[in-house]
Write a protein that holds these residues in place. Structure first.
Motif, PDB file in Angstrom:
ATOM      1  N   GLY A 211       0.778  -1.230   0.000  1.00 44.63           N
ATOM      2  CA  GLY A 211       0.000   0.000   0.000  1.00 44.63           C
ATOM      3  C   GLY A 211       0.808   1.276   0.000  1.00 44.63           C
ATOM      4  O   GLY A 211       0.241   2.363   0.161  1.00 44.63           O
ATOM      5  N   ILE A 212       2.118   1.190  -0.221  1.00 47.09           N
ATOM      6  CA  ILE A 212       2.945   2.391  -0.265  1.00 47.09           C
ATOM      7  C   ILE A 212       4.065   2.189  -1.292  1.00 47.09           C
ATOM      8  O   ILE A 212       4.635   1.105  -1.417  1.00 47.09           O
ATOM      9  CB  ILE A 212       3.532   2.739   1.122  1.00 47.09           C
ATOM     10  N   GLY A 213       4.318   3.221  -2.038  1.00 47.79           N
ATOM     11  CA  GLY A 213       5.395   3.211  -3.018  1.00 47.79           C
ATOM     12  C   GLY A 213       5.869   4.639  -3.217  1.00 47.79           C
ATOM     13  O   GLY A 213       5.491   5.550  -2.470  1.00 47.79           O
ATOM     14  N   ALA A 214       6.687   4.827  -4.216  1.00 46.38           N
ATOM     15  CA  ALA A 214       7.207   6.170  -4.465  1.00 46.38           C
ATOM     16  C   ALA A 214       7.560   6.313  -5.938  1.00 46.38           C
ATOM     17  O   ALA A 214       7.834   5.330  -6.636  1.00 46.38           O
ATOM     18  CB  ALA A 214       8.430   6.458  -3.600  1.00 46.38           C
ATOM     19  N   LEU A 215       7.545   7.556  -6.377  1.00 44.09           N
ATOM     20  CA  LEU A 215       8.005   7.902  -7.715  1.00 44.09           C
ATOM     21  C   LEU A 215       9.129   8.915  -7.582  1.00 44.09           C
ATOM     22  O   LEU A 215       8.955   9.965  -6.953  1.00 44.09           O
ATOM     23  CB  LEU A 215       6.871   8.498  -8.550  1.00 44.09           C
ATOM     24  N   PHE A 216      10.284   8.593  -8.137  1.00 43.40           N
ATOM     25  CA  PHE A 216      11.374   9.551  -8.253  1.00 43.40           C
ATOM     26  C   PHE A 216      11.057  10.477  -9.420  1.00 43.40           C
ATOM     27  O   PHE A 216      10.784  10.013 -10.532  1.00 43.40           O
ATOM     28  CB  PHE A 216      12.693   8.832  -8.494  1.00 43.40           C
ATOM     29  N   VAL A 217      11.092  11.769  -9.162  1.00 42.32           N
ATOM     30  CA  VAL A 217      10.841  12.780 -10.198  1.00 42.32           C
ATOM     31  C   VAL A 217      12.039  13.730 -10.206  1.00 42.32           C
ATOM     32  O   VAL A 217      12.224  14.520  -9.271  1.00 42.32           O
ATOM     33  CB  VAL A 217       9.541  13.567  -9.927  1.00 42.32           C
ATOM     34  N   ARG A 218      12.843  13.651 -11.241  1.00 40.48           N
ATOM     35  CA  ARG A 218      14.086  14.414 -11.264  1.00 40.48           C
ATOM     36  C   ARG A 218      13.826  15.917 -11.237  1.00 40.48           C
ATOM     37  O   ARG A 218      12.921  16.428 -11.907  1.00 40.48           O
ATOM     38  CB  ARG A 218      14.913  14.043 -12.504  1.00 40.48           C
ATOM     39  N   LYS A 219      14.653  16.595 -10.453  1.00 32.46           N
ATOM     40  CA  LYS A 219      14.536  18.050 -10.318  1.00 32.46           C
ATOM     41  C   LYS A 219      15.389  18.801 -11.329  1.00 32.46           C
ATOM     42  O   LYS A 219      14.987  19.852 -11.820  1.00 32.46           O
ATOM     43  CB  LYS A 219      14.971  18.467  -8.904  1.00 32.46           C
ATOM     44  N   ARG A 220      16.585  18.266 -11.608  1.00 33.63           N
ATOM     45  CA  ARG A 220      17.520  18.977 -12.480  1.00 33.63           C
ATOM     46  C   ARG A 220      18.100  18.023 -13.509  1.00 33.63           C
ATOM     47  O   ARG A 220      18.907  17.163 -13.128  1.00 33.63           O
ATOM     48  CB  ARG A 220      18.632  19.606 -11.632  1.00 33.63           C
ATOM     49  N   PRO A 221      17.719  18.118 -14.799  1.00 32.80           N
ATOM     50  CA  PRO A 221      16.652  18.978 -15.326  1.00 32.80           C
ATOM     51  C   PRO A 221      15.290  18.481 -14.859  1.00 32.80           C
ATOM     52  O   PRO A 221      15.098  17.280 -14.664  1.00 32.80           O
ATOM     53  CB  PRO A 221      16.809  18.839 -16.850  1.00 32.80           C
ATOM     54  N   ARG A 222      14.374  19.398 -14.702  1.00 30.95           N
ATOM     55  CA  ARG A 222      13.104  19.097 -14.056  1.00 30.95           C
ATOM     56  C   ARG A 222      12.184  18.270 -14.954  1.00 30.95           C
ATOM     57  O   ARG A 222      11.963  18.612 -16.115  1.00 30.95           O
ATOM     58  CB  ARG A 222      12.402  20.392 -13.660  1.00 30.95           C
ATOM     59  N   ALA A 223      11.678  17.177 -14.391  1.00 31.71           N
ATOM     60  CA  ALA A 223      10.659  16.374 -15.076  1.00 31.71           C
ATOM     61  C   ALA A 223       9.311  16.765 -14.486  1.00 31.71           C
ATOM     62  O   ALA A 223       9.006  16.424 -13.339  1.00 31.71           O
ATOM     63  CB  ALA A 223      10.919  14.890 -14.860  1.00 31.71           C
ATOM     64  N   ARG A 224       8.517  17.482 -15.219  1.00 38.02           N
ATOM     65  CA  ARG A 224       7.262  18.011 -14.694  1.00 38.02           C
ATOM     66  C   ARG A 224       6.104  17.088 -15.073  1.00 38.02           C
ATOM     67  O   ARG A 224       6.060  16.538 -16.168  1.00 38.02           O
ATOM     68  CB  ARG A 224       7.026  19.426 -15.206  1.00 38.02           C
ATOM     69  N   LEU A 225       5.159  16.951 -14.108  1.00 35.28           N
ATOM     70  CA  LEU A 225       4.046  16.028 -14.280  1.00 35.28           C
ATOM     71  C   LEU A 225       2.725  16.699 -13.977  1.00 35.28           C
ATOM     72  O   LEU A 225       2.637  17.546 -13.077  1.00 35.28           O
ATOM     73  CB  LEU A 225       4.199  14.823 -13.328  1.00 35.28           C
ATOM     74  N   ALA A 226       1.692  16.300 -14.706  1.00 34.76           N
ATOM     75  CA  ALA A 226       0.326  16.687 -14.361  1.00 34.76           C
ATOM     76  C   ALA A 226      -0.186  15.705 -13.316  1.00 34.76           C
ATOM     77  O   ALA A 226      -0.070  14.492 -13.498  1.00 34.76           O
ATOM     78  CB  ALA A 226      -0.568  16.655 -15.602  1.00 34.76           C
ATOM     79  N   PRO A 227      -0.736  16.175 -12.208  1.00 35.38           N
ATOM     80  CA  PRO A 227      -1.228  15.238 -11.178  1.00 35.38           C
ATOM     81  C   PRO A 227      -2.370  14.391 -11.700  1.00 35.38           C
ATOM     82  O   PRO A 227      -3.138  14.814 -12.563  1.00 35.38           O
ATOM     83  CB  PRO A 227      -1.685  16.174 -10.053  1.00 35.38           C
ATOM     84  N   GLN A 228      -2.470  13.186 -11.161  1.00 34.19           N
ATOM     85  CA  GLN A 228      -3.565  12.280 -11.508  1.00 34.19           C
ATOM     86  C   GLN A 228      -4.600  12.213 -10.390  1.00 34.19           C
ATOM     87  O   GLN A 228      -5.716  11.742 -10.607  1.00 34.19           O
ATOM     88  CB  GLN A 228      -3.010  10.887 -11.792  1.00 34.19           C
ATOM     89  N   ILE A 229      -4.229  12.657  -9.200  1.00 39.33           N
ATOM     90  CA  ILE A 229      -5.149  12.733  -8.060  1.00 39.33           C
ATOM     91  C   ILE A 229      -5.146  14.170  -7.568  1.00 39.33           C
ATOM     92  O   ILE A 229      -4.092  14.717  -7.232  1.00 39.33           O
ATOM     93  CB  ILE A 229      -4.716  11.782  -6.923  1.00 39.33           C
ATOM     94  N   HIS A 230      -6.311  14.784  -7.530  1.00 39.23           N
ATOM     95  CA  HIS A 230      -6.427  16.184  -7.127  1.00 39.23           C
ATOM     96  C   HIS A 230      -7.102  16.292  -5.759  1.00 39.23           C
ATOM     97  O   HIS A 230      -7.890  15.430  -5.380  1.00 39.23           O
ATOM     98  CB  HIS A 230      -7.247  16.967  -8.154  1.00 39.23           C
ATOM     99  N   GLY A 231      -6.769  17.379  -5.044  1.00 41.31           N
ATOM    100  CA  GLY A 231      -7.463  17.596  -3.789  1.00 41.31           C
ATOM    101  C   GLY A 231      -6.569  17.976  -2.636  1.00 41.31           C
ATOM    102  O   GLY A 231      -6.502  17.243  -1.647  1.00 41.31           O
ATOM    103  N   GLY A 232      -5.874  19.091  -2.719  1.00 40.00           N
ATOM    104  CA  GLY A 232      -5.073  19.552  -1.599  1.00 40.00           C
ATOM    105  C   GLY A 232      -3.654  19.928  -1.962  1.00 40.00           C
ATOM    106  O   GLY A 232      -2.977  20.601  -1.199  1.00 40.00           O
ATOM    107  N   GLY A 233      -3.185  19.494  -3.109  1.00 39.74           N
ATOM    108  CA  GLY A 233      -1.863  19.902  -3.569  1.00 39.74           C
ATOM    109  C   GLY A 233      -0.703  19.309  -2.787  1.00 39.74           C
ATOM    110  O   GLY A 233       0.382  19.895  -2.744  1.00 39.74           O
ATOM    111  N   HIS A 234      -0.905  18.144  -2.153  1.00 37.80           N
ATOM    112  CA  HIS A 234       0.186  17.515  -1.427  1.00 37.80           C
ATOM    113  C   HIS A 234       1.284  17.058  -2.389  1.00 37.80           C
ATOM    114  O   HIS A 234       1.103  17.011  -3.593  1.00 37.80           O
ATOM    115  CB  HIS A 234      -0.324  16.299  -0.649  1.00 37.80           C
TER     116      HIS A 234
END
Length: 389
Positions: A211-234
């Motif tokens: 029930g828990i995992g993670a996604l590495f999202v590189r900052k430099r250069p930035r890999a930008r993503l559109a959220p798939q779950i909305h509701g609070g901006g966590h």
């Protein structure tokens, strides 16, 4: 249960007692139940634990703590990476490259995107199950936006050359997503050195909680993503929802433990896997599925000609093994991974995936080998079509 031998670590791993002990305080109803997003003492305490776990995950994979985004598991992480990358760029009709032997969490996501106008190329791996660098590069098109390729195949253990491929994609400006569920905690993963943009991992594959995992999202250069779950901006706006502190702490502790035993455990599992393979070769006409060398240390996939698959598994009630991915086994169909490697339905159906882990012993390996050999010989004797010649 004492008579059972668990050889299905690629499907899930048991919770390490040290991980359980780290999680238990965060289930306390009096002192550790705060919401990590709350700005009071209980919330700050929970938030500190979440951030410590984020750093532990990052350390295992050579990332920055601010590059770790919590998800409910690798399935969600894969969806967020693939859909999110394309949606952020508004590339509805873009081109994606993946392979035919990816996990269903990637394949089904790509097939959904095809209904939305995305073009997807599905590469067939080489006979040993590896998808080569040149195969991927040859499939690229001018509007290729993303390549998604698993680091380690969950059925054969084949290790794809993602480290060699990553810089080739970077120089072309193409995002690279890697499903690393079967690699993290088992192979060295250093994202400070390898320019992968997005990488998925899951706790329950490395002795953490489900029930828990993670996604590495590189900052430099930035890999930008559109959220798939909305509701609070966590999670930096990429994944809303109240964080499950106890699950996150468990993943962090699992990563800490894995980091300290990576090399030693890899060598031990490789030795046990080869011990098992050597004993099984007492049987004629068996087929190793996957490469002989470039294979994760804990996975052995073997097809047994002349032994009908369902009958074989039924004769091994004390061995917890599988015929392929746990996410696909309910269909009762031969493995799509093995069929992509050129195995016919009969041979693919007679396969066993034997995956070893932290609590596998030599005695278990020897007993498992003996039981498999006896079962295969019995079924072959019953078959009027069987011949060793």
């Amino acid at each position: 249960m004492n008579d059972m031998i668990y050889l299905d670590y690629a499907a899930t791993t048991p919770l390490d007692p040290r991980v359980r002990d780290a999680m238990l305080p965060w289930l306390d109803a009096e002192t550790h139940f705060g919401n990590p997003a709350s700005d009071h003492a209980l919330g700050r305490r929970a938030r500190a634990a979440v951030e410590q776990a984020r750093a532990q995950v990052a350390q295992l994979i050579g990332a920055g703590a601010d590059e770790i985004v919590w998800t409910s598991g690798a399935t969600e992480a894969n969806n967020l990476a693939i859909k999110g990358a394309l949606e952020f760029r508004g590339l509805k009709g873009a081109h994606v490259v993946t392979s035919r032997v990816e996990h269903k969490a990637v394949l089904d996501t790509c097939r959904y995107l095809e209904t939305q106008g995305t073009r997807v190329t599905y590469l067939t791996p080489q006979a040993d199950g590896i998808v080569g660098v040149e195969q991927v590069l040859a499939a690229l098109q001018p509007d290729t936006a993303l390549v998604s390729l698993m680091w380690v195949n969950n059925e054969t253990g084949a290790i794809n050359p993602v480290e060699a491929l990553a810089p080739r994609l970077r120089e072309r400006g193409i995002l690279f997503h890697v499903d690393a569920v079967q690699a993290v905690g088992k192979l060295p993963v250093d994202l400070a050195r390898v320019p992968i943009d997005l990488l998925s991992l899951s706790a329950h594959k490395l002795y953490g909680p489900k029930g828990i995992g993670a996604l590495f999202v590189r900052k430099r250069p930035r890999a930008r993503l559109a959220p798939q779950i909305h509701g609070g901006g966590h999670e930096q706006g990429m994944r809303s929802g109240t964080l499950a502190t106890q699950q996150i702490v468990g993943l962090g502790e699992a990563c800490r433990i894995a980091a300290g035993a990576l090399v030693e455990e890899g060598e031990r599992l490789r030795g046990l896997r080869e011990r098992l393979w050597q004993q099984l070769q007492a049987l004629p006409k068996i087929h190793l599925n996957g490469p002989a060398d470039r294979r994760a240390p804990g996975i052995l996939n073997v097809s047994f000609a002349g032994a009908e698959g369902e009958s074989l598994r039924a004769m091994l009630p004390q061995l917890m093994v599988s015929s392929g991915s746990a996410c696909s086994s309910a269909t009762r169909e031969p493995s799509y991974v093995l069929r992509a490697l050129g195995r016919d339905d009969e041979l693919a159906g007679s396969s066993l995936r034997l995956s070893l882990g932290r609590y596998t012993s030599e005695a278990q390996i020897d007993r498992a080998a003996a039981e498999i050999i006896a079962a295969v010989r019995f079924l072959r004797e019953l078959s009027p079509l069987w011949s060793e010649s």
